[in-house]
Design an enzyme around this catalytic site. Sequence first.
Site, short mmCIF file in Angstrom:
data_model
loop_
_atom_site.label_atom_id
_atom_site.label_comp_id
_atom_site.label_asym_id
_atom_site.label_seq_id
_atom_site.Cartn_x
_atom_site.Cartn_y
_atom_site.Cartn_z
N HIS A 49 -5.56 3.80 12.94
CA HIS A 49 -5.07 3.25 13.83
C HIS A 49 -5.74 2.87 14.70
O HIS A 49 -5.39 2.56 16.17
CB HIS A 49 -3.86 4.52 14.58
CG HIS A 49 -2.60 4.47 13.48
ND1 HIS A 49 -1.79 3.40 13.18
CD2 HIS A 49 -2.04 5.45 12.76
CE1 HIS A 49 -0.81 2.99 12.34
NE2 HIS A 49 -1.15 4.69 12.03
N ARG A 74 -10.48 9.22 8.27
CA ARG A 74 -9.49 8.64 7.92
C ARG A 74 -9.70 7.00 7.69
O ARG A 74 -9.56 6.55 9.06
CB ARG A 74 -8.03 8.68 8.03
CG ARG A 74 -6.84 8.22 7.79
CD ARG A 74 -5.64 8.68 8.17
NE ARG A 74 -4.99 8.43 9.62
CZ ARG A 74 -4.21 8.29 10.46
NH1 ARG A 74 -2.79 8.94 9.58
NH2 ARG A 74 -3.95 8.58 12.01
N ASP A 88 -21.29 5.09 1.42
CA ASP A 88 -22.37 4.99 1.68
C ASP A 88 -23.17 5.38 3.28
O ASP A 88 -24.00 5.85 2.98
CB ASP A 88 -22.45 3.70 1.07
CG ASP A 88 -22.59 3.45 -0.24
OD1 ASP A 88 -22.59 4.54 -1.11
OD2 ASP A 88 -22.61 2.40 -0.74
N GLU A 153 3.67 9.83 3.45
CA GLU A 153 4.29 9.93 4.79
C GLU A 153 5.63 9.41 4.49
O GLU A 153 5.44 7.96 5.19
CB GLU A 153 3.33 9.01 5.57
CG GLU A 153 1.93 8.54 5.20
CD GLU A 153 1.23 8.03 5.67
OE1 GLU A 153 1.62 8.11 7.16
OE2 GLU A 153 0.41 7.12 5.47
N ASP A 179 5.08 8.49 9.98
CA ASP A 179 5.68 7.74 9.60
C ASP A 179 6.80 8.11 8.59
O ASP A 179 8.11 7.54 7.86
CB ASP A 179 4.62 7.43 8.28
CG ASP A 179 3.80 6.21 8.91
OD1 ASP A 179 4.15 5.28 9.52
OD2 ASP A 179 2.82 6.52 9.70
#
Length: 271
Positions: A49, A74, A88, A153, A179
């Site tokens: 977000h 996240r 990576d 969620e 959510d």
Amino acid sequence: MMKIPENRFKKALLSGQQQYGYWLGLCNPISAELCGHVGFDWLLIDAEHAPNDLSTIQHQLLAINNTASQAVVRIVEGRTALIKQVLDIGAQTILVPMVETAEQARQLVEAVHYPPKGSRGVGTAIARAARWNQVENYLSDADEQICLLIQIESVTALDNLAEILEVEGVHGVFVGPADLAGSMGFLGKPSHPEVIAKVEAAIQAIANSDKSAGILATDPNLARRYETQGAQFLALGVDTLTLASGAAKILATHRNDADASEKSTEGSGAY
């Protein structure tokens, strides 16, 4: 040659230690490092977000690496190519949102591991994670230091939770109340009693499995409540909310003090 960094967050989860975290949405390495020096066990770099990209994530990873905190990233979605890129650049713990089935979870486990266990692409010569081929035995040791967290969620995810918890290679399951509330018909009401009941049931189920349960709870009372239900890794705040509420409080305090001073002057009869 250097050794691969130890994932202390993963080690703490596996040993049953409580881990307290903080959410980063400002996309800034300075504020990330500042929060790292506060003393949180883990800091979540949000690329779902918040407007983070690979470059800003890497800058924050470097900043947090200078503190005692551990970084969790996240990502926006569970794409194999994106997971490869984030690993990576040096992330060792990732949180994947919107996981609803055991099959999705198995695909994510495969994505974070090198062959033959998984399908992670090999490019260590240009990867910060391997310190550009300067980490000894990176290819053989990397999998052990990767921590995979998945986020449930939705009502569908809760319906499939038992099967999801059976997937080997998932280390933690994070419950997303916001959510979930929307999925249950309570959009914008993550503290609705029915939502809280579902969250608590999910936390208990996760805690009773071989996975660790996690959640973001900015309300101190809810945070303590979820912790008693078995939440092991809790995010207790969000940098954007802290900045906004702190700034608003400063302004409101000054305005209130100024108003009080003006009223006091008016009542004194002084001109």
